[in-house]
Design an enzyme around this catalytic site. Structure first.
Site, mmCIF file in Angstrom:
data_model
loop_
_atom_site.group_PDB
_atom_site.id
_atom_site.type_symbol
_atom_site.label_atom_id
_atom_site.label_comp_id
_atom_site.label_asym_id
_atom_site.label_seq_id
_atom_site.Cartn_x
_atom_site.Cartn_y
_atom_site.Cartn_z
ATOM 1 C CE LYS A 22 -1.407 1.656 4.122
ATOM 2 N NZ LYS A 22 -1.103 3.082 4.335
ATOM 3 C CG ASN A 23 2.751 2.647 3.491
ATOM 4 O OD1 ASN A 23 1.567 2.941 3.403
ATOM 5 N ND2 ASN A 23 3.389 2.527 4.649
ATOM 6 C CB CYS A 117 -4.065 11.340 12.466
ATOM 7 S SG CYS A 117 -2.517 10.502 12.655
ATOM 8 N NE ARG A 122 1.305 9.974 10.571
ATOM 9 C CZ ARG A 122 0.941 8.846 9.985
ATOM 10 N NH1 ARG A 122 -0.127 8.208 10.397
ATOM 11 N NH2 ARG A 122 1.635 8.342 8.998
ATOM 12 C CG ASP A 310 3.840 1.264 9.384
ATOM 13 O OD1 ASP A 310 3.467 2.077 10.249
ATOM 14 O OD2 ASP A 310 3.867 1.546 8.167
ATOM 15 N NE ARG A 402 -6.383 4.231 6.433
ATOM 16 C CZ ARG A 402 -5.391 4.810 7.091
ATOM 17 N NH1 ARG A 402 -5.478 4.992 8.380
ATOM 18 N NH2 ARG A 402 -4.308 5.227 6.462
#
Ligand code: UD1
Length: 426
Positions: A22-23, A117, A122, A310, A402
């Site tokens: 995804k990233n 968030c 961030r 992560d 997500r």
């Protein structure tokens, strides 16, 4: 809002295929805005964030064709809108990746400020400082960042020293610099594999990027970029999550279509903690818990190639099953331990002191009703649920949607007892 119902205690076994990262897909999709020609991306994961990114591109005026589930053909010939609105930025911070490409090609861009968030404040100050170093004029207007290129509408090459390593900040600047006039040097750039993947796509489009994957990236600006075809790299965070899924359930998995090299530090830490990991070939790992059991090992999250933030939440779930005391230090994001209090409700012994979590193990986790707070925290709770006795219900699994492709289906195919409860069923 959907929930997961997990009945834990079953060891996972079998073969699982890793999806695209995804990233990496998110910046590569944004890069398509840099050219009027078609950019074809393969292996785009079928996850919510990529759908959101697609919507953003379509809102801007680009055409996105999806001839196959994971192939995107993006054509940004006319662009009608030059902004990432608040509605999108607030659901997905990575929408700020539109800023660099829009500014580089059209000389103007507007992006809503992300604001707070769940995992900390961030900010995007470093993105903006970098764009200013390329000559952009950046102002704040009613909660939006408005950026304009200098006269004649073209950015000019410059030097940027990132005070802190930022992944999307590096990617934004990298994309902006491809069309700038002259040479740009990015110092203290992020070295994540996703940055290198983006650089590879940009070079295929005709950009002149050198040094991606190292702390210093040099970009020679070109007049225009063209279309290209590119395959997104496998997701190293999904890979790591399945490594832990095998270990935490005492099962055995073969993980296919991954890049073991991208997970080097995670593999090293897991091996130290008593997880047997065999590199079967360049794209396959075999994993199982050692017969000696799991042992506590400390971890500190840091930018790549160190231990990824992560993977911190998933590692914490594993440490609840390891013998001894482990200290987990989060240096990237403040407020990224929200999964700890949920796991405490399942019986985990975790003490939080600022940025350090101390886990005492092993504890028999017990199923409970818990709530996901962010993407990786949800993965942690799924892992804890798989290891727990009894039933776990995880609320707000939209967070996991997500970034993990069909996770419950992948886990079920490996023998897990997990089902998605639609809102109406609960
Ligand atoms: C990316 C990843 C995310 C991962 C994170 C860190 C994507 C889409 N997301 O997020 O999954 O958790 O990297 O590996 O790739 N910072 C500033 N000013 C800035 C930018 C960042 O102070 O302008 C700080 C952040 O608050 C944080 C640190 O720098 O403390 C790293 O953040 P960053 O690498 O930018 O995270 P993202 O790119 O948003």
């Amino acid at each position: 809002m959907d929930k997961f119902l997990i009945t834990g205690g079953l060891p996972l076994s079998g073969r699982v295929v890793v999806s695209g990262a995804k990233n990496s897909a998110l910046p590569c999709m944004a890069a398509a805005v840099l050219t009027p020609e078609t950019v074809t991306l393969h292996n785009v994961p079928y996850v919510r964030d990529c759908l959101t990114q697609r919507r953003l591109l379509e809102d801007l005026g680009a055409t996105v064709l999806v001839p196959e589930l994971r192939t995107h053909k993006i054509t940004a010939t006319p662009i009608e809108l030059f902004e990432a609105p608040y509605e999108l930025v607030k659901t997905m911070r990575a929408s700020v990746l539109a800023l660099g490409p829009l500014l580089a090609r059209f000389g103007k861009a507007k992006v809503s400020l992300p604001g707070g968030c769940a995992i900390g404040t961030r900010p995007i100050d470093l993105h903006l400082e970098g764009l200013k170093a390329l000559g952009a004029e950046v102002t704040l207007e009613a909660g939006d960042v408005v950026a304009r290129a200098p006269k004649r509408g073209r950015l000019r090459g410059g030097e940027m020293h990132f005070e802190k390593v930022t992944v999307t900040g590096t990617e934004n600047l990298l994309m902006a610099a491809t069309l700038a006039e002259g040479k740009t040097v990015l110092h203290n750039a992020a070295r994540e594999p996703e940055v290198s993947d983006l650089a590879e796509l940009l070079n295929r489009m005709g950009a002149r990027v050198r040094g991606a994957g190292s702390p210093t990236i040099t970009i020679e600006g070109v007049e225009a970029l063209g279309g290209a075809e590119h395959t997104i790299i496998p997701d190293r965070i999904e890979t790591g999550t399945f490594l832990i899924a095998a270990a935490i359930t005492g099962g055995e998995l073969e993980i296919k279509d991954c890049v073991p090299e991208h997970s080097g530090i995670v593999i090293a830490h897991l091996r130290e903690a008593g997880v047997e990991i065999e590199e079967v070939n360049q794209s396959t790992l075999r994993v199982r818990r050692s017969s000696k059991g799991l042992v506590a090992r400390d971890v500190v999250t840091e930018p790549h190639p160190r231990f990824p933030t992560d993977m911190q939440a998933q590692y914490m779930a594993l440490m609840t099953q390891a013998e001894g005391r482990s200290m987990i230090t989060e240096t990237i994001f403040e407020n990224r331990f929200m999964h700890a209090s949920e796991m405490q409700r399942m019986g985990a012994q975790i003490h939080i002191d600022g940025r350090i979590a101390t886990v005492e193990g092993p504890t028999q986790l017990m199923g409970a009703r818990v709530q996901a707070s962010d993407l990786r925290a949800s993965a942690c709770l799924v892992l804890a649920g798989l290891a727990a006795s009894g039933e776990t219900i995880i609320d707000r699994v939209y967070h996991i949607d997500r970034g993990y492709e069909k996770i419950e289906m992948k886990l079920r195919a490996l023998g897990a007892d997990i089902e998605r409860l639609k809102e109406s069923e609960v």
